[in-house]
Design an enzyme around this catalytic site. Structure first.
Site, PDB file in Angstrom:
ATOM      1  N   LYS A 210      -3.116   8.442   2.907  1.00  0.00           N
ATOM      2  CA  LYS A 210      -4.341   8.272   3.699  1.00  0.00           C
ATOM      3  C   LYS A 210      -4.147   8.805   5.125  1.00  0.00           C
ATOM      4  O   LYS A 210      -5.085   9.316   5.737  1.00  0.00           O
ATOM      5  CB  LYS A 210      -4.770   6.799   3.740  1.00  0.00           C
ATOM      6  CG  LYS A 210      -5.258   6.245   2.410  1.00  0.00           C
ATOM      7  CD  LYS A 210      -6.463   6.981   1.866  1.00  0.00           C
ATOM      8  CE  LYS A 210      -7.087   6.255   0.682  1.00  0.00           C
ATOM      9  NZ  LYS A 210      -8.096   7.079  -0.010  1.00  0.00           N
TER      10      LYS A 210
ATOM     11  N   TYR B  23       0.849  -1.202   0.000  1.00  0.00           N
ATOM     12  CA  TYR B  23       0.000   0.000   0.000  1.00  0.00           C
ATOM     13  C   TYR B  23       0.881   1.246   0.000  1.00  0.00           C
ATOM     14  O   TYR B  23       0.494   2.307  -0.503  1.00  0.00           O
ATOM     15  CB  TYR B  23      -0.933  -0.040   1.212  1.00  0.00           C
ATOM     16  CG  TYR B  23      -2.168   0.801   1.054  1.00  0.00           C
ATOM     17  CD1 TYR B  23      -3.047   0.607  -0.010  1.00  0.00           C
ATOM     18  CD2 TYR B  23      -2.475   1.804   1.976  1.00  0.00           C
ATOM     19  CE1 TYR B  23      -4.186   1.375  -0.147  1.00  0.00           C
ATOM     20  CE2 TYR B  23      -3.621   2.582   1.850  1.00  0.00           C
ATOM     21  CZ  TYR B  23      -4.465   2.354   0.783  1.00  0.00           C
ATOM     22  OH  TYR B  23      -5.599   3.122   0.640  1.00  0.00           O
TER      23      TYR B  23
END
Ligand code: NAP
Length: 266
Positions: A162, A155
């Protein structure tokens, strides 16, 4: 009478009928909300327009959220069409595919800037543009993932983006609370969408999440849509600056190996 009768929502991030934003749009439509849509790039129009028309949208416009002039143009059209809005849904993220594999330490400067700009700063830019149109207060919602808090394989830069996005949610909520505008995020479990396909090894993440989450299931865009209804409506009027998990409970686990597999391990 629907929960959103007489209200208008502007939705960013419908790419197709698998998009999380589409799950949210359908839930809002069910509750009588007027919907407007913005998509990122011209090739998407042919997929977004029929979906938007199926829920009676009057406004379907392109807007690259990396372009300030495009944001200004879009909000001018929204104001001309609706006057005011009550809901803003930000369901947008982007990173170079090369940065969603291998080691995070190898992320390029440009890749880092791009991911943070499109996936985090865009919430600030859209909120700023929406504020003058939310004269009756409002509710703003963005989408995040647990890779912001803990390391999720591959990720990488998106996890960092995020984390920034979640922090933006808190600062924006603090700035706009006095105007009755709330800002929250849903942290969704993995869902098979276009954006998710860009993360290397995503299929394995799906299988693993299903087996190891407390509810032993994957969440759907409908699950996210239903929680979004709560966060976007007055039922949550005392809630702002929060990250609400819709992930079948995955984030509460300290040991994320499916219990059934523990015996097989040496
Ligand atoms: P999706 O259907 O591919 O939606 C992503 C959207 O971002 C697309 O509509 C895309 O539009 C838009 N976008 C990207 N760059 C843009 C730009 N410069 N300007 C305007 N729009 C842009 O995938 P999704 O999974 O529903 O993603 C929605 C949100 O949920 C993202 O923030 C994602 O990180 C988050 N999320 C997803 C999962 C998951 O497992 N799927 C889990 C947790 C959170 P274009 O294609 O036109 O650029």
């Amino acid at each position: 009478m629907g929960l959103f009768e007489g209200k208008t929502a502007l939705i960013f991030g419908v790419a197709n009928d698998r998009s999380i934003a589409w799950g949210i749009a359908q839930a809002l439509h069910r509750e009588g909300c007027e919907l407007a849509f913005s998509y990122g790039a011209p090739p998407l129009e042919k997929r977004v327009r029929p979906l938007a028309e199926s829920v009676g949208a009057k406004l379907v416009e392109e807007c690259d959220v990396g372009d300030d002039a495009a944001i200004e143009r879009l909000f001018k059209k929204v104001q001309e069409t609706y006057g005011t809005i009550d809901v803003l849904v930000h369901s947008i993220a982007f990173a170079d595919r090369r940065d969603l594999q291998g080691r995070f330490v190898d992320t390029s400067r440009d890749g880092f800037k791009m991911a943070l700009d499109i996936s985090a700063f865009s919430l600030v830019a859209l909120t700023r543009a929406a504020e003058p149109l939310m004269t009756n207060g409002g509710s703003i919602l963005t989408l995040t993932y647990y890779g912001s808090v803990k390391v999720a394989p591959q990720y990488n830069v998106m996890g960092v983006a995020k984390a920034a996005l979640e922090s933006c949610v808190r600062y924006l909520a603090s700035d706009l609370g006095s105007k009755g505008i709330r800002v929250n995020a849903i942290s969704a479990g993995p869902i098979k969408t276009l954006a998710a396909a860009g993360v290397a090894g995503f299929k394995k993440i799906l299988t693993y999440s299903e087996q190891a989450s407390p509810l032993r299931t994957l969440v759907t865009i409908e699950d996210v849509g239903n929680t979004a209804l709560w966060l976007l409506s007055d039922w949550s009027r005392g809630v702002t600056g929060e990250i609400v998990y819709v992930d079948a409970g995955w984030n509460i686990m300290g040991l994320t190996v499916p219990l059934e597999h523990l015996d097989e391990m040496k």
